[in-house]
Write a protein that holds these residues in place. Structure first.
Motif, PDB file in Angstrom:
ATOM      1  N   PHE A   6       9.209   3.112  -5.893  1.00 17.94           N
ATOM      2  CA  PHE A   6       7.963   2.620  -6.479  1.00 17.94           C
ATOM      3  C   PHE A   6       8.217   1.959  -7.828  1.00 17.94           C
ATOM      4  N   ASP A   7       8.920   2.657  -8.719  1.00 19.66           N
ATOM      5  CA  ASP A   7       9.094   2.115 -10.069  1.00 19.66           C
ATOM      6  C   ASP A   7       9.956   0.855 -10.054  1.00 19.66           C
ATOM      7  N   LEU A   8      10.980   0.815  -9.205  1.00 21.36           N
ATOM      8  CA  LEU A   8      11.794  -0.388  -9.081  1.00 21.36           C
ATOM      9  C   LEU A   8      10.917  -1.571  -8.676  1.00 21.36           C
ATOM     10  N   LEU A   9      10.078  -1.363  -7.683  1.00 24.08           N
ATOM     11  CA  LEU A   9       9.199  -2.429  -7.215  1.00 24.08           C
ATOM     12  C   LEU A   9       8.203  -2.839  -8.298  1.00 24.08           C
ATOM     13  N   GLU A  64       0.860  -1.188   0.000  1.00 23.06           N
ATOM     14  CA  GLU A  64       0.000   0.000   0.000  1.00 23.06           C
ATOM     15  C   GLU A  64       0.894   1.235   0.000  1.00 23.06           C
ATOM     16  N   LEU A  65       1.457   1.557  -1.150  1.00 19.98           N
ATOM     17  CA  LEU A  65       2.438   2.636  -1.250  1.00 19.98           C
ATOM     18  C   LEU A  65       1.758   3.997  -1.312  1.00 19.98           C
ATOM     19  N   SER A  66       2.376   4.977  -0.660  1.00 23.05           N
ATOM     20  CA  SER A  66       1.840   6.341  -0.585  1.00 23.05           C
ATOM     21  C   SER A  66       2.994   7.309  -0.840  1.00 23.05           C
ATOM     22  N   PRO A  67       3.283   7.614  -2.111  1.00 27.33           N
ATOM     23  CA  PRO A  67       4.513   8.339  -2.446  1.00 27.33           C
ATOM     24  C   PRO A  67       4.719   9.662  -1.721  1.00 27.33           C
ATOM     25  N   SER A  68       3.738  10.557  -1.726  1.00 30.98           N
ATOM     26  CA  SER A  68       3.934  11.863  -1.083  1.00 30.98           C
ATOM     27  C   SER A  68       4.151  11.713   0.411  1.00 30.98           C
ATOM     28  N   SER A  69       3.356  10.886   1.038  1.00 30.33           N
ATOM     29  CA  SER A  69       3.510  10.646   2.473  1.00 30.33           C
ATOM     30  C   SER A  69       4.875  10.052   2.781  1.00 30.33           C
ATOM     31  N   GLU A  74      12.960  13.097  -3.456  1.00 27.48           N
ATOM     32  CA  GLU A  74      12.015  13.514  -4.480  1.00 27.48           C
ATOM     33  C   GLU A  74      11.236  12.295  -4.957  1.00 27.48           C
ATOM     34  N   ILE A  75      10.092  12.549  -5.571  1.00 30.53           N
ATOM     35  CA  ILE A  75       9.260  11.434  -6.046  1.00 30.53           C
ATOM     36  C   ILE A  75      10.040  10.527  -6.981  1.00 30.53           C
TER      37      ILE A  75
END
Length: 375
Positions: free
Chosen positions: A299-302, A275-280, A293-294
């Motif tokens: 995320f993209d690696l995963l 349950e990824l939440s990038p900004s948080s 930074e975003i």
């Protein structure tokens, strides 16, 4: 931070991010209040606020949360919780919370919150759950009246630093046929491992009741192990630090070659949802090992490695965000297209705490919506 305008288009399409059908799995009730509502609710009960100007208050939440520290981030909840101690406050907050999900194109949402934090003005645990459910059902009626539809379930949460885990687990199960779909533990992660709530998790396992656990945010791999093996978690709340168990062996212009540790391999191969939440994750320092930074978010690696990634807002007020905004940020950072965004929603649909037939219907609705968007 700026919320995504309703008319911002997915690159290369005539489809807005907001119009895409979406699933929200990790979204805190006490992190999704409207600043104007906080001011009105606080005035009604005489609760002091940092500001009674709507924009100033919104800025205060975002600035206070943007500290790089999970404990400092969590301190902002003293204000939101302060106005959520009455039936009227809970009904209003829950109703507006779901209304805002509908406006963001969410067709299935899970609202997580901790009833034990809402008892200072006389509510019982059961009354608190019933109040939130009342607000949810009013919002579902709002959506229906507007020609929209949404399904919403409660995720009842126990605070991991408290000693009420079993009591809250029993509360969740007691309301399983009245709106509650799952259980979670939240709060300060470091120093409060899932094993501390083992009695609750044992009880839930015997009740065949689904569990997600906050893990891999403010603590690392041991916390994730605890969520999986003590908590029997079907999903990981955040779970971003599973990337600590991935070694990048080498890179060239076209490829990245990696090795997965046994834990990362287990999470990937068993399709345990993140349950990824990038900004948080930026605000709390959860991804500090990779950058600030975003585009530095793993995320993209995963995603490229085949993990079951999903996109979530966590706390919309504190991050001034929505799922649409999170999707827009990721699209800008990693050049995702409509098909990628659909995968994230289908991953979330597959992980929803719903019967399998309902999950299949949800996936069909997502696919139909994305097919129409790409036409």
């Amino acid at each position: 931070m700026t919320a995504v305008p309703d008319d911002e288009f997915v690159p290369g399409t005539r489809t807005t991010f907001a119009s895409l059908p979406k699933v929200s799995l990790h979204d805190h009730l006490d992190g999704g209040l409207r600043p104007g509502s906080i001011i009105e609710l606080a005035d009604a009960i005489g609760f002091a606020l940092p500001s009674t100007d709507e924009q100033e208050l919104a800025d205060w939440f975002e600035d206070s949360a943007d500290s790089g520290s999970l404990p400092s981030y969590l301190a902002t909840f003293d204000v939101t919780l302060g106005v959520m101690q009455t039936r009227e406050g809970l009904v209003r907050v829950a109703r507006e919370f779901v209304d805002d999900l509908v406006a963001d194109g969410v067709i299935y949402g899970e609202v997580r919150w901790a009833p034990e934090q809402h008892l200072t003005r006389g509510l019982s645990l059961d009354e608190a759950v019933e109040s939130v459910q009342e607000g949810i059902e009013l919002a579902i009626d709002d959506a229906r009246a507007a020609g929209r539809s949404i399904q919403v379930g409660q995720l009842v949460t126990a605070m991991r630093h408290a000693d009420r885990g079993l009591e809250i687990a029993e509360l969740a199960v007691r309301h399983r046929d009245r709106g509650v779909v799952g259980f979670d533990i939240a709060g300060a992660e470091l120093g409060f491992p899932p094993r501390n709530q083992l009695a609750a998790f044992d009880y839930l396992a015997h009740q065949f009741f689904p569990v997600t656990v906050h893990a891999g945010e403010a603590d690392g791999l041991e916390s994730i192990k605890g969520a999986l093996f003590d908590g029997r978690a079907l999903r990981l709340g955040h779970g971003v630090r599973i990337a600590e168990d991935i070694d990048i062996d080498r890179q060239d212009d076209e490829n990245t070659y990696v090795s997965l540790g046994r834990l990362a391999e287990w999470v990937k191969d068993r399709e345990i949802t993140l349950e990824l939440s990038p900004s948080s994750n930026l605000q709390t320092g959860a991804i500090a090992a990779w950058g600030d930074e975003i585009v530095d978010h793993p995320f993209d690696l995963l995603y490229q490695l085949g993990f079951q990634v999903t996109v979530n807002p966590d706390n919309r007020l504190m991050s001034n965000t929505s799922i649409s905004r999170e999707l827009a940020l990721l699209t800008d950072a990693f050049s995702y297209d409509l098909s990628d965004l659909e995968v994230f929603q289908l991953n979330a649909a597959a992980a929803a705490f719903l019967p399998v037939e309902d999950r299949e219907d949800l996936a069909d609705a997502i696919s139909d919506g994305f097919e129409a968007a790409g036409a």
